[in-house]
Design a protein around this motif. Structure first.
Motif, PDB file in Angstrom:
ATOM      1  N   ILE A  40      -7.611  15.705  -4.738  1.00 49.94           N
ATOM      2  CA  ILE A  40      -7.194  16.245  -3.443  1.00 49.94           C
ATOM      3  C   ILE A  40      -7.444  15.226  -2.334  1.00 49.94           C
ATOM      4  N   GLY A  41      -8.632  14.611  -2.340  1.00 47.39           N
ATOM      5  CA  GLY A  41      -8.941  13.634  -1.311  1.00 47.39           C
ATOM      6  C   GLY A  41      -7.997  12.445  -1.338  1.00 47.39           C
ATOM      7  N   TYR A  42      -7.709  11.947  -2.520  1.00 45.85           N
ATOM      8  CA  TYR A  42      -6.796  10.804  -2.649  1.00 45.85           C
ATOM      9  C   TYR A  42      -5.406  11.162  -2.138  1.00 45.85           C
ATOM     10  N   LEU A  43      -4.885  12.312  -2.576  1.00 43.58           N
ATOM     11  CA  LEU A  43      -3.542  12.712  -2.184  1.00 43.58           C
ATOM     12  C   LEU A  43      -3.446  12.983  -0.683  1.00 43.58           C
ATOM     13  N   ALA A  44      -4.477  13.634  -0.116  1.00 42.49           N
ATOM     14  CA  ALA A  44      -4.429  14.019   1.292  1.00 42.49           C
ATOM     15  C   ALA A  44      -4.643  12.836   2.217  1.00 42.49           C
ATOM     16  N   VAL A  45      -5.661  12.026   1.920  1.00 44.09           N
ATOM     17  CA  VAL A  45      -6.041  10.957   2.846  1.00 44.09           C
ATOM     18  C   VAL A  45      -5.211   9.695   2.609  1.00 44.09           C
ATOM     19  N   LEU A  46      -5.257   9.153   1.389  1.00 41.56           N
ATOM     20  CA  LEU A  46      -4.585   7.885   1.132  1.00 41.56           C
ATOM     21  C   LEU A  46      -3.077   8.051   0.964  1.00 41.56           C
ATOM     22  N   GLY A  78      -9.946  28.401 -10.898  1.00 42.92           N
ATOM     23  CA  GLY A  78      -9.878  27.066 -10.313  1.00 42.92           C
ATOM     24  C   GLY A  78     -11.215  26.380 -10.479  1.00 42.92           C
ATOM     25  N   HIS A  79     -11.208  25.212 -11.052  1.00 43.80           N
ATOM     26  CA  HIS A  79     -12.450  24.482 -11.302  1.00 43.80           C
ATOM     27  C   HIS A  79     -12.543  23.328 -10.313  1.00 43.80           C
ATOM     28  N   TRP A  80     -13.447  23.455  -9.333  1.00 44.89           N
ATOM     29  CA  TRP A  80     -13.583  22.447  -8.289  1.00 44.89           C
ATOM     30  C   TRP A  80     -14.485  21.324  -8.789  1.00 44.89           C
ATOM     31  N   THR A  81     -13.996  20.646  -9.778  1.00 41.60           N
ATOM     32  CA  THR A  81     -14.739  19.559 -10.400  1.00 41.60           C
ATOM     33  C   THR A  81     -14.646  18.304  -9.526  1.00 41.60           C
ATOM     34  N   PRO A  82     -15.524  17.320  -9.757  1.00 49.44           N
ATOM     35  CA  PRO A  82     -15.376  16.046  -9.036  1.00 49.44           C
ATOM     36  C   PRO A  82     -13.982  15.444  -9.205  1.00 49.44           C
ATOM     37  N   ARG A  83     -13.388  15.594 -10.389  1.00 52.33           N
ATOM     38  CA  ARG A  83     -12.029  15.087 -10.609  1.00 52.33           C
ATOM     39  C   ARG A  83     -11.026  15.782  -9.708  1.00 52.33           C
ATOM     40  N   ALA A  84     -11.152  17.113  -9.563  1.00 53.74           N
ATOM     41  CA  ALA A  84     -10.238  17.851  -8.699  1.00 53.74           C
ATOM     42  C   ALA A  84     -10.413  17.459  -7.236  1.00 53.74           C
ATOM     43  N   GLY A 101      -1.657  23.546  -1.644  1.00 53.40           N
ATOM     44  CA  GLY A 101      -2.036  24.055  -0.334  1.00 53.40           C
ATOM     45  C   GLY A 101      -3.282  23.396   0.212  1.00 53.40           C
ATOM     46  N   THR A 102      -4.280  23.196  -0.636  1.00 50.52           N
ATOM     47  CA  THR A 102      -5.507  22.540  -0.193  1.00 50.52           C
ATOM     48  C   THR A 102      -5.237  21.097   0.196  1.00 50.52           C
ATOM     49  N   ARG A 103      -4.440  20.417  -0.598  1.00 49.50           N
ATOM     50  CA  ARG A 103      -4.081  19.025  -0.283  1.00 49.50           C
ATOM     51  C   ARG A 103      -3.379  18.949   1.069  1.00 49.50           C
ATOM     52  N   MET A 104      -2.414  19.853   1.331  1.00 48.94           N
ATOM     53  CA  MET A 104      -1.678  19.813   2.581  1.00 48.94           C
ATOM     54  C   MET A 104      -2.556  20.166   3.774  1.00 48.94           C
ATOM     55  N   MET A 105      -3.460  21.117   3.599  1.00 49.10           N
ATOM     56  CA  MET A 105      -4.366  21.487   4.690  1.00 49.10           C
ATOM     57  C   MET A 105      -5.232  20.300   5.089  1.00 49.10           C
ATOM     58  N   LEU A 106      -5.827  19.632   4.103  1.00 50.20           N
ATOM     59  CA  LEU A 106      -6.671  18.477   4.397  1.00 50.20           C
ATOM     60  C   LEU A 106      -5.838  17.353   5.021  1.00 50.20           C
ATOM     61  N   ALA A 107      -4.646  17.114   4.506  1.00 51.46           N
ATOM     62  CA  ALA A 107      -3.791  16.059   5.055  1.00 51.46           C
ATOM     63  C   ALA A 107      -3.432  16.352   6.508  1.00 51.46           C
ATOM     64  N   ALA A 153       0.837  -1.207   0.000  1.00 50.13           N
ATOM     65  CA  ALA A 153       0.000   0.000   0.000  1.00 50.13           C
ATOM     66  C   ALA A 153       0.867   1.251   0.000  1.00 50.13           C
ATOM     67  N   CYS A 154       1.953   1.248   0.771  1.00 52.08           N
ATOM     68  CA  CYS A 154       2.821   2.432   0.844  1.00 52.08           C
ATOM     69  C   CYS A 154       3.402   2.781  -0.524  1.00 52.08           C
ATOM     70  N   PHE A 155       4.028   1.816  -1.184  1.00 52.09           N
ATOM     71  CA  PHE A 155       4.693   2.198  -2.427  1.00 52.09           C
ATOM     72  C   PHE A 155       3.705   2.380  -3.578  1.00 52.09           C
ATOM     73  N   VAL A 156       2.535   1.733  -3.528  1.00 50.55           N
ATOM     74  CA  VAL A 156       1.533   1.965  -4.570  1.00 50.55           C
ATOM     75  C   VAL A 156       0.890   3.340  -4.402  1.00 50.55           C
ATOM     76  N   PHE A 157       0.497   3.686  -3.163  1.00 50.82           N
ATOM     77  CA  PHE A 157      -0.104   5.003  -2.931  1.00 50.82           C
ATOM     78  C   PHE A 157       0.884   6.107  -3.268  1.00 50.82           C
ATOM     79  N   TRP A 158       2.140   5.978  -2.799  1.00 54.45           N
ATOM     80  CA  TRP A 158       3.128   7.009  -3.081  1.00 54.45           C
ATOM     81  C   TRP A 158       3.481   7.051  -4.564  1.00 54.45           C
ATOM     82  N   GLY A 159       3.590   5.894  -5.188  1.00 56.80           N
ATOM     83  CA  GLY A 159       3.912   5.889  -6.609  1.00 56.80           C
ATOM     84  C   GLY A 159       2.830   6.493  -7.474  1.00 56.80           C
ATOM     85  N   SER A 160       1.583   6.396  -7.032  1.00 55.50           N
ATOM     86  CA  SER A 160       0.469   6.926  -7.831  1.00 55.50           C
ATOM     87  C   SER A 160       0.308   8.423  -7.702  1.00 55.50           C
ATOM     88  N   THR A 161       0.980   9.051  -6.720  1.00 55.40           N
ATOM     89  CA  THR A 161       0.759  10.475  -6.497  1.00 55.40           C
ATOM     90  C   THR A 161       1.124  11.322  -7.707  1.00 55.40           C
TER      91      THR A 161
END
Length: 321
Positions: A224-230, A214-220, A44-50, A18-26
């Motif tokens: 952010i959620g993937y990068l911050a949480v996982l 800045g377009h806060w689309t579902p993709r965006a 900045g948003t990613r780091m704040m949520l993390a 999980a560690c190297f897959v999550f980090w590799g996918s970033t």
């Protein structure tokens, strides 16, 4: 992969993967998110949520340190997160995610060189010099085809330089942590640096990106959620758990594995081109990183009561994407 605390081999293996897959996918996820958000706002948003997700696990409210330690934590956070994340997110607008990952994997080499400058107990052995030479040769090889025939544009060159500056900054930060902040728990250090740096990144976004949409689309939001949480909160917790249960040499291989994941996802997900410069440069860089992660040879015929030598600088993964 051996356990020292009774954890099952399956649990250790799943956590490690999980560690190297999550980090590799970033790297690929950052590339996707940049299609909707400006880089500094995104980072900045990613780091704040993390930081907010890490907060309950950090022990921040129970910590009792002096003003000097808090100041050093936030200062190192500039070198470890605010500056490199800002540079890396900006750079990934201009270079492939696979290039970013490979250039960042020279971190182990820079860690050795910076450690030699700032920590007197870290000698530069012939093996370390060889790893540095391979890493630097790989950087040149990675850009070979752009230098001959494809044309090295200003933005491509800027992206490579910014990525390398970010990597050196993180190496410097890790040496400073070892020298002056070793008494601070890692989980607390990561949380404080992440939260304080998120404020700097968002302030920089206000100053330099207010004119950019800045377009806060579902993709965006998913990026952010993937990068911050996982890729940040969950992965660091897994790493802390693994550090107490597997040899450091096993952890040292992780940057090589997540770089391979990053290159593969860049080709499969983003359609990035595989050419000879990528293959040769990547092989040289990863070989240099592998040599940098080799544990030192044990001293021969060490007296039983001799004091322990200073622990060698270890290149534990410090992801910046």
């Amino acid at each position: 992969m051996s356990s020292t605390s009774g954890a099952s081999r399956t649990s250790l293996l799943l956590a490690y993967i999980a560690c190297f897959v999550f980090w590799g996918s970033t790297w690929a996820v950052v590339k996707v998110g940049l299609e909707d958000l400006p880089p500094l706002r995104f980072a900045g948003t990613r780091m704040m949520l993390a930081g907010l997700v890490l907060l309950p696990f950090s022990g921040l409210l129970r910590a009792r340190f002096g003003a000097r330690t808090w100041g050093m934590l936030m200062g190192v956070g500039v070198l470890q997160i605010a500056l490199p994340y800002g540079l890396l997110f900006v750079a990934q607008q201009w270079i492939p995610s696979s290039w970013s990952a490979l250039l960042f994997s020279t971190y182990a080499v820079w860690l050795l060189l910076v450690g030699r400058l700032l920590l007197p107990d870290q000698p530069l052995t012939p093996l370390k010099l060889l790893s540095a030479g391979l890493g630097l040769s790989g950087i040149v090889a990675l850009q070979y085809e752009h230098l001959h025939g494809l044309g090295l544009t200003g933005l491509v060159l800027a992206g490579c330089v910014l990525t390398l500056v970010a990597t050196v900054s993180i190496a410097l930060a890790n040496v400073l942590v070892r020298r002056s902040l070793a008494h601070v728990p890692t989980s607390l250090s990561v949380c404080v640096q992440t939260l304080s740096s998120s404020l700097l990144l968002l302030a920089a976004s206000v100053a330099f990106e207010s004119h950019l949409p800045g377009h806060w689309t579902p993709r965006a939001l998913l990026s952010i959620g993937y990068l911050a949480v996982l890729a940040t909160a969950v992965t660091y917790q897994l790493l802390f758990w693994l550090l107490a249960r597997v040899p450091l040499a096993v952890i040292g291989v992780m940057p090589l594995l997540d770089t391979l994941v990053a290159v593969l996802l860049g080709v499969v997900m983003l359609g990035e081109r595989v050419d000879s410069s990528l293959l040769v440069g990547g092989a040289l860089i990863l070989s240099g990183a592998a040599l940098a992660n080799l544990p030192p040879a044990p001293p021969s015929q060490e007296p039983a009561q001799a004091p322990q030598d200073a622990e060698p600088l270890a290149s534990t993964p410090r992801r910046a994407a």
